[in-house]
Design a protein around this motif. Sequence first.
Motif, PDB file in Angstrom:
ATOM      1  N   LEU A  51       0.953  -1.118   0.066  1.00 55.27           N
ATOM      2  CA  LEU A  51       0.122   0.001  -0.109  1.00 55.27           C
ATOM      3  C   LEU A  51       0.894   1.215  -0.094  1.00 55.27           C
ATOM      4  O   LEU A  51       0.496   2.273  -0.759  1.00 55.27           O
ATOM      5  N   ILE A  52       1.695   1.276   0.834  1.00 54.19           N
ATOM      6  CA  ILE A  52       2.773   2.520   0.759  1.00 54.19           C
ATOM      7  C   ILE A  52       3.428   2.587  -0.613  1.00 54.19           C
ATOM      8  O   ILE A  52       3.496   3.629  -1.163  1.00 54.19           O
ATOM      9  N   ARG A  53       3.906   1.469  -1.222  1.00 58.03           N
ATOM     10  CA  ARG A  53       4.478   1.538  -2.487  1.00 58.03           C
ATOM     11  C   ARG A  53       3.707   1.987  -3.619  1.00 58.03           C
ATOM     12  O   ARG A  53       3.973   2.861  -4.481  1.00 58.03           O
ATOM     13  N   LEU A  54       2.146   1.568  -3.355  1.00 62.10           N
ATOM     14  CA  LEU A  54       1.265   2.072  -4.069  1.00 62.10           C
ATOM     15  C   LEU A  54       0.638   3.571  -3.950  1.00 62.10           C
ATOM     16  O   LEU A  54      -0.179   4.262  -5.061  1.00 62.10           O
ATOM     17  N   GLY A  55       0.961   4.334  -2.902  1.00 60.02           N
ATOM     18  CA  GLY A  55       1.013   5.738  -2.753  1.00 60.02           C
ATOM     19  C   GLY A  55      -0.303   5.936  -1.580  1.00 60.02           C
ATOM     20  O   GLY A  55      -0.739   6.913  -1.462  1.00 60.02           O
ATOM     21  N   GLU A  56      -0.516   4.818  -1.048  1.00 60.02           N
ATOM     22  CA  GLU A  56      -1.670   4.945  -0.120  1.00 60.02           C
ATOM     23  C   GLU A  56      -1.402   5.926   1.090  1.00 60.02           C
ATOM     24  O   GLU A  56      -0.138   5.966   1.380  1.00 60.02           O
ATOM     25  N   HIS A  57      -2.340   6.770   1.639  1.00 57.32           N
ATOM     26  CA  HIS A  57      -2.113   7.559   2.915  1.00 57.32           C
ATOM     27  C   HIS A  57      -1.353   6.655   3.633  1.00 57.32           C
ATOM     28  O   HIS A  57      -2.027   5.483   4.187  1.00 57.32           O
ATOM     29  N   PRO A  58      -0.164   7.038   4.640  1.00 56.12           N
ATOM     30  CA  PRO A  58       0.362   6.296   5.599  1.00 56.12           C
ATOM     31  C   PRO A  58      -0.647   5.797   6.608  1.00 56.12           C
ATOM     32  O   PRO A  58      -0.478   4.513   6.965  1.00 56.12           O
ATOM     33  N   GLN A  59      -1.552   6.588   7.159  1.00 56.13           N
ATOM     34  CA  GLN A  59      -2.321   6.193   8.233  1.00 56.13           C
ATOM     35  C   GLN A  59      -3.187   5.167   7.639  1.00 56.13           C
ATOM     36  O   GLN A  59      -3.625   4.180   8.519  1.00 56.13           O
ATOM     37  N   HIS A  60      -4.075   5.351   6.559  1.00 54.47           N
ATOM     38  CA  HIS A  60      -4.910   4.218   6.015  1.00 54.47           C
ATOM     39  C   HIS A  60      -3.772   3.140   5.877  1.00 54.47           C
ATOM     40  O   HIS A  60      -4.593   1.848   6.149  1.00 54.47           O
ATOM     41  N   ALA A  61      -2.887   3.008   5.207  1.00 50.52           N
ATOM     42  CA  ALA A  61      -2.157   1.815   5.199  1.00 50.52           C
ATOM     43  C   ALA A  61      -1.682   1.016   6.427  1.00 50.52           C
ATOM     44  O   ALA A  61      -1.978  -0.102   6.368  1.00 50.52           O
ATOM     45  N   LYS A  62      -1.576   1.738   7.609  1.00 54.29           N
ATOM     46  CA  LYS A  62      -1.588   1.168   8.992  1.00 54.29           C
ATOM     47  C   LYS A  62      -3.011   0.596   9.332  1.00 54.29           C
ATOM     48  O   LYS A  62      -2.789  -0.503   9.899  1.00 54.29           O
ATOM     49  N   GLU A  63      -3.937   1.493   9.257  1.00 54.74           N
ATOM     50  CA  GLU A  63      -5.139   0.890   9.817  1.00 54.74           C
ATOM     51  C   GLU A  63      -5.490  -0.339   8.975  1.00 54.74           C
ATOM     52  O   GLU A  63      -6.014  -1.441   9.584  1.00 54.74           O
ATOM     53  N   ILE A  64      -5.172  -0.536   7.755  1.00 54.49           N
ATOM     54  CA  ILE A  64      -5.588  -1.757   6.661  1.00 54.49           C
ATOM     55  C   ILE A  64      -4.515  -2.758   7.247  1.00 54.49           C
ATOM     56  O   ILE A  64      -5.226  -3.788   7.781  1.00 54.49           O
TER      57      ILE A  64
END
Length: 178
Positions: free
Chosen positions: A91-104
């Motif tokens: 998710l981080i690699r794809l550009g997801e918001h870091p907080q969203h990536a963490k929650e997911i």
Amino acid sequence: MRRVTLTDIFLHPITQKYLKRSGVAHAIATAYHAYRLALQYGVNVDLATKAALLHDIGHYEWYSNGTWDYETYKQNDIHAIKGAERAHKLLIRLGEHPQHAKEIALAILLHTDSYLPEGELKRKPLQTIVKLADEADEEPGGKHHYRQIDDELALKKIQQLDRMVEQQLQRHALDQIS
């Protein structure tokens, strides 16, 4: 505004590799269950569907003498730990918001308690939804991981779910303005 869509995630080679191992049909069905449950419980549908789609990407293949060994898998499984790590990195690699990536990633980590010591675990709503969505599609003996779906149909279902998520997010944004 979503930075990363389900389609972006689904088409990534890392996702394809691990979903094919753990079951594309199961991942998609779980994402649809998560969408429904997120609406029911007032949880962010974008985060819920992404976590549900990726919830099993940490699966290992447990074989004994060339055949799937479900009992060994159940006794030694840590797929939620590995899946949370893989999902976060992807998710981080794809550009997801870091907080969203963490929650997911945390929802993936806590979608099962099979690897945790005995005791009661208090989950947040997103984490509960992913657990319930996964359970809604389970079959005895892990058979849900072996259901098949045509690649073209799988992509169509993901794109349809993307449209549903986008429409729901737009409705939610309009409700916030009103």
